[in-house]
Design a protein around this motif. Structure first.
Motif, PDB file in Angstrom:
ATOM      1  N   GLY A  44       0.801  -1.220   0.000  1.00  0.00           N
ATOM      2  CA  GLY A  44       0.000   0.000   0.000  1.00  0.00           C
ATOM      3  C   GLY A  44       0.833   1.268   0.000  1.00  0.00           C
ATOM      4  N   LEU A  45       1.967   1.262  -0.714  1.00  0.00           N
ATOM      5  CA  LEU A  45       2.844   2.429  -0.733  1.00  0.00           C
ATOM      6  C   LEU A  45       2.236   3.547  -1.575  1.00  0.00           C
ATOM      7  CD1 LEU A  45       6.382   0.802  -1.109  1.00  0.00           C
ATOM      8  CD2 LEU A  45       5.064   1.256   0.966  1.00  0.00           C
ATOM      9  N   GLU A  46       2.419   4.768  -1.113  1.00  0.00           N
ATOM     10  CA  GLU A  46       1.969   5.955  -1.842  1.00  0.00           C
ATOM     11  C   GLU A  46       3.212   6.728  -2.273  1.00  0.00           C
ATOM     12  OE1 GLU A  46      -0.575   8.156   0.703  1.00  0.00           O
ATOM     13  OE2 GLU A  46      -1.916   6.468   1.108  1.00  0.00           O
ATOM     14  N   ILE A  47       3.370   6.926  -3.564  1.00  0.00           N
ATOM     15  CA  ILE A  47       4.620   7.481  -4.074  1.00  0.00           C
ATOM     16  C   ILE A  47       4.345   8.628  -5.038  1.00  0.00           C
ATOM     17  CG2 ILE A  47       5.846   5.287  -3.831  1.00  0.00           C
ATOM     18  CD1 ILE A  47       5.517   4.901  -6.864  1.00  0.00           C
ATOM     19  N   TYR A  48       5.380   9.462  -5.225  1.00  0.00           N
ATOM     20  CA  TYR A  48       5.370  10.420  -6.323  1.00  0.00           C
ATOM     21  C   TYR A  48       5.623   9.665  -7.628  1.00  0.00           C
ATOM     22  CZ  TYR A  48       6.112  13.969  -2.671  1.00  0.00           C
ATOM     23  OH  TYR A  48       6.004  14.767  -1.569  1.00  0.00           O
ATOM     24  N   ASN A 103      14.538  13.831  -3.419  1.00  0.00           N
ATOM     25  CA  ASN A 103      13.217  14.212  -2.923  1.00  0.00           C
ATOM     26  C   ASN A 103      12.645  15.297  -3.830  1.00  0.00           C
ATOM     27  OD1 ASN A 103      10.942  14.765  -1.398  1.00  0.00           O
ATOM     28  ND2 ASN A 103      12.039  16.092   0.039  1.00  0.00           N
ATOM     29  N   SER A 104      12.120  14.868  -4.961  1.00  0.00           N
ATOM     30  CA  SER A 104      11.519  15.791  -5.916  1.00  0.00           C
ATOM     31  C   SER A 104      10.263  15.127  -6.473  1.00  0.00           C
ATOM     32  CB  SER A 104      12.497  16.121  -7.046  1.00  0.00           C
ATOM     33  OG  SER A 104      12.875  14.946  -7.746  1.00  0.00           O
ATOM     34  N   ASN A 132      10.926   6.831  -1.964  1.00  0.00           N
ATOM     35  CA  ASN A 132       9.876   7.662  -2.534  1.00  0.00           C
ATOM     36  C   ASN A 132       8.668   7.725  -1.602  1.00  0.00           C
ATOM     37  OD1 ASN A 132       8.043   8.978  -4.204  1.00  0.00           O
ATOM     38  ND2 ASN A 132       8.502   7.748  -5.998  1.00  0.00           N
ATOM     39  N   HIS A 133       8.232   6.569  -1.103  1.00  0.00           N
ATOM     40  CA  HIS A 133       7.110   6.552  -0.157  1.00  0.00           C
ATOM     41  C   HIS A 133       7.427   7.360   1.089  1.00  0.00           C
ATOM     42  CE1 HIS A 133       3.733   4.945   2.226  1.00  0.00           C
ATOM     43  NE2 HIS A 133       4.615   4.873   3.210  1.00  0.00           N
ATOM     44  N   PHE A 134       8.642   7.223   1.594  1.00  0.00           N
ATOM     45  CA  PHE A 134       9.008   7.951   2.812  1.00  0.00           C
ATOM     46  C   PHE A 134       9.006   9.456   2.564  1.00  0.00           C
ATOM     47  CE2 PHE A 134      11.619   9.491   6.262  1.00  0.00           C
ATOM     48  CZ  PHE A 134      11.225   8.699   7.329  1.00  0.00           C
ATOM     49  N   PHE A 135       9.574   9.889   1.435  1.00  0.00           N
ATOM     50  CA  PHE A 135       9.576  11.316   1.106  1.00  0.00           C
ATOM     51  C   PHE A 135       8.151  11.874   1.052  1.00  0.00           C
ATOM     52  CE2 PHE A 135      13.769  10.712  -1.362  1.00  0.00           C
ATOM     53  CZ  PHE A 135      14.515  11.114  -0.264  1.00  0.00           C
ATOM     54  N   ARG A 136       7.265  11.130   0.460  1.00  0.00           N
ATOM     55  CA  ARG A 136       5.907  11.650   0.261  1.00  0.00           C
ATOM     56  C   ARG A 136       5.077  11.641   1.540  1.00  0.00           C
ATOM     57  NH1 ARG A 136       1.475  10.218  -4.496  1.00  0.00           N
ATOM     58  NH2 ARG A 136      -0.238  11.349  -3.525  1.00  0.00           N
ATOM     59  N   ASN A 137       5.357  10.726   2.474  1.00  0.00           N
ATOM     60  CA  ASN A 137       4.438  10.521   3.591  1.00  0.00           C
ATOM     61  C   ASN A 137       4.953  10.957   4.951  1.00  0.00           C
ATOM     62  OD1 ASN A 137       1.993   8.778   2.469  1.00  0.00           O
ATOM     63  ND2 ASN A 137       3.853   8.060   1.453  1.00  0.00           N
ATOM     64  N   ASN A 138       6.279  11.050   5.137  1.00  0.00           N
ATOM     65  CA  ASN A 138       6.769  11.440   6.454  1.00  0.00           C
ATOM     66  C   ASN A 138       6.391  12.885   6.768  1.00  0.00           C
ATOM     67  OD1 ASN A 138       9.317  12.733   8.106  1.00  0.00           O
ATOM     68  ND2 ASN A 138       8.745  10.703   8.847  1.00  0.00           N
ATOM     69  N   ARG A 382       3.715   1.672   8.201  1.00  0.00           N
ATOM     70  CA  ARG A 382       3.347   2.870   7.445  1.00  0.00           C
ATOM     71  C   ARG A 382       3.024   4.030   8.378  1.00  0.00           C
ATOM     72  NH1 ARG A 382      -0.083  -0.309   3.972  1.00  0.00           N
ATOM     73  NH2 ARG A 382      -1.844   0.709   4.998  1.00  0.00           N
ATOM     74  N   HIS A 383       2.370   3.748   9.489  1.00  0.00           N
ATOM     75  CA  HIS A 383       2.081   4.800  10.473  1.00  0.00           C
ATOM     76  C   HIS A 383       3.375   5.344  11.067  1.00  0.00           C
ATOM     77  CE1 HIS A 383       0.232   6.975  13.808  1.00  0.00           C
ATOM     78  NE2 HIS A 383       1.070   6.344  14.614  1.00  0.00           N
ATOM     79  N   ALA A 384       4.309   4.464  11.414  1.00  0.00           N
ATOM     80  CA  ALA A 384       5.584   4.908  11.991  1.00  0.00           C
ATOM     81  C   ALA A 384       6.365   5.736  10.973  1.00  0.00           C
ATOM     82  CB  ALA A 384       6.402   3.702  12.451  1.00  0.00           C
ATOM     83  N   TRP A 385       6.407   5.284   9.724  1.00  0.00           N
ATOM     84  CA  TRP A 385       7.129   6.026   8.688  1.00  0.00           C
ATOM     85  C   TRP A 385       6.558   7.430   8.514  1.00  0.00           C
ATOM     86  CZ3 TRP A 385       6.620   1.358   4.849  1.00  0.00           C
ATOM     87  CH2 TRP A 385       7.518   0.352   5.233  1.00  0.00           C
ATOM     88  N   ALA A 386       5.266   7.578   8.725  1.00  0.00           N
ATOM     89  CA  ALA A 386       4.611   8.871   8.498  1.00  0.00           C
ATOM     90  C   ALA A 386       4.752   9.824   9.676  1.00  0.00           C
ATOM     91  CB  ALA A 386       3.131   8.663   8.173  1.00  0.00           C
ATOM     92  N   GLU A 387       4.769   9.315  10.895  1.00  0.00           N
ATOM     93  CA  GLU A 387       4.563  10.185  12.056  1.00  0.00           C
ATOM     94  C   GLU A 387       5.779  10.388  12.950  1.00  0.00           C
ATOM     95  OE1 GLU A 387       1.961  11.950  12.344  1.00  0.00           O
ATOM     96  OE2 GLU A 387       0.878  10.996  10.679  1.00  0.00           O
TER      97      GLU A 387
END
Length: 518
Positions: A44-48, A103-104, A132-138, A382-387
């Motif tokens: 369920g990764l969300e990426i640019y 990170n673009s 990519n997922h980390f850049f977009r969601n953290n 995913r929650h930890a990566w974001a918050e």
């Protein structure tokens, strides 16, 4: 440099994506599609949007020297770093990263053409999906950066500085860049809440700023009497400090707005350095989590590709070998300082979180009642990566098992005693003490020097006064302090005084003073 925009023909379902080490662009497209399917459906990764570029080893060295960005202004320090990296690489003293990711938006991933087909697939999973997922969601990146604008801004910066070199001379431009680079770590806003950079608006306003004569400069400096006596800390001084926004921790911001002798184009160069430094401000605060996330993601995806029959045993052995090298944690006897390998600690903690969610022990249930046995390892990660950032992630999730696996203990070095004291080991109290100590080493407050501008002697010789709040008696190296103050004098134009203050007692420990030459 070849570019690949993913989205081509898919590989045959269920078949091997490739065989052997050789690769071509179709193989990379097929690998990307297979990796994307796992990233979407299972993680369920969300990426640019992704842009993948294949570059040579020399181009990879060039990327190293420019913050990993594909373009930027020229400066001698970048060339110096390039020569140093190239020399070490040619002599076998260092290796090159398999990839560099930016990170673009679109997210640019550089892959070395010398990589094998397996390594190309691995770094696509690692960079184009994990990072990519980390850049977009953290949260740090979401609140502090806008990746859709950084490349356009760097293009503007390169063009502006090149025009300044043509008009004012290379040495004049380097003089400002050298000083701004020396101060760039003190040129970011850190404690002012979310300040997402609007780089597009900055670029649009650049022409207006260059034509604008700062009204504060005219009123504050041109009309100031230079020989009137005045009492320090009087009402006039207090009002002036408020007008200047003192105290101010962002040294480059203060200089850009208030340095009395800078030309408009010099202020714009300072602003460019400040904007770029601000953009990269979140990076060191989440390095361990970012690398751990990308490593965990690529390890999961490559394992699933092997289980699904998309890569063969030989390819998966190469994956295991590469990943093992990346997550290797040297022992204390190997030297290299007290820091942990960010890949090793990040990957170990994230693998441990996944285990706790699925197969917790009684110890895990005591330490992590909120996630133990919840059956959702991917959602928890995913929650930890974001918050979280590194410090809070360690404080929340570093487990006794990981502490034991890394054989952590804590030493106390009391300079009044001839021995080192082991004061925290593998017991209930020791786990918590070790976790707090490890988290403290990732606290941004420990690796950013606390220096701020506190006063300006407007009624006298216009000396700029700074204070450094030292921690536990730690003072600045006199030589380094003087060299940095020399650069500060270059931009300010008048004398500078730096007082080192004991943060506990408020007493002045030492004073550094530098005046302009002549």
């Amino acid at each position: 440099m070849d570019q690949i925009v993913p989205g081509g023909a898919s590989a045959t379902p269920g078949g091997l994506l490739y065989s052997g080490n050789d690769w071509n662009f179709q193989i990379i497209r097929n690998c990307y599609d297979a990796i994307q399917e796992i990233a979407d459906k299972e993680l369920g990764l969300e990426i640019y949007a992704n842009r993948i570029e294949i570059i040579t080893s020399e181009q990879m060295l060039d990327v190293y020297t420019s913050h990993g960005m594909p373009l930027g202004y020229k400066h001698w320090s970048f060339g110096k770093r390039f020569i140093g990296h190239e020399s070490a690489y040619r002599r076998g003293l260092m290796g090159l990263a398999y990839e560099v990711v930016i990170n673009s938006d679109p997210c640019i991933s550089y892959l070395m053409e010398e990589n094998s087909a397996t390594m190309q697939a691995l770094v696509i999973a690692h960079a184009a999906f994990g990072h990519n997922h980390f850049f977009r969601n953290n949260r740090l990146f979401r609140e502090w950066t806008d990746p859709s604008q950084i490349l356009d801004y760097l293009e503007f910066a390169r063009g502006f500085i090149a025009r300044c070199e043509e008009r004012h001379g290379q040495r004049a431009v380097e003089r400002i860049l050298d000083a701004a680079h020396a101060l760039q770590n003190q040129g970011v806003h850190r404690h002012s809440g979310a300040r997402k950079l609007d780089l597009k608006a900055e670029q649009q306003r650049a022409r207006e700023r260059r034509e604008y004569e700062d009204s504060m400069f005219n009123d504050l400096w041109r009309t100031l009497p230079s020989d009137l006596p005045g009492e320090k800390d009087g009402p006039q001084d207090s009002a002036t400090r408020r007008r200047l926004g003192l105290p101010e921790e962002n040294l480059l911001y203060f200089l850009e707005k208030n340095a009395p002798r800078l030309a408009p184009w010099e202020r714009e160069i300072i602003r460019i350095v400040r904007m770029v430094a601000q953009y990269f401000y979140p990076q060191p605060q989440v390095k361990m989590m970012n690398e751990g996330c990308a490593t965990w993601v690529h390890a999961y995806i490559m394992r699933r590709l092997h289980e699904l029959g998309r890569i063969d045993d030989a390819a998966y052995l190469e994956v295991i070998h590469s990943t093992s090298n990346v997550i290797n944690q040297p022992g204390f006897e190997a030297g290299g300082g007290p820091s942990f390998n960010p890949y090793a600690l990040g990957y170990a903690m994230m693998t441990d979180i996944a285990r706790i969610c699925v197969d917790p022990s009684d110890e895990d249930r005591r330490w992590f009642p909120d996630i133990a046995g919840n059956g959702d390892p991917v959602g928890t990660l995913r929650h930890a990566w974001a918050e979280y950032r590194d410090e809070s992630f360690i404080q929340q999730f570093l487990s006794p098992k990981v502490i034991r696996d890394f054989r952590m203990f804590r030493l106390r070095d009391d300079t009044t005693q001839p021995y080192l004291l082991v004061d925290a080991i593998h017991d209930e109290a020791g786990y918590r003490d070790i976790r707090r100590s490890v988290a403290l080493t990732y606290d941004p407050g420990t690796f950013y020097t606390e220096i701020e501008i506190v006063d300006v002697d407007l009624l006298g010789d216009r000396t700029l006064v700074l204070e450094h709040r030292s921690r536990k008696g730690q003072t600045l190296q006199p030589g380094d302090a003087r060299q940095t103050l020399d650069y500060l004098v270059t931009l300010w134009g008048y004398g500078v005084v730096l007082k080192e203050i004991d943060s506990q007692t408020g007493e002045v420990i030492t004073t550094h003073a530098v005046n302009p030459p002549g």
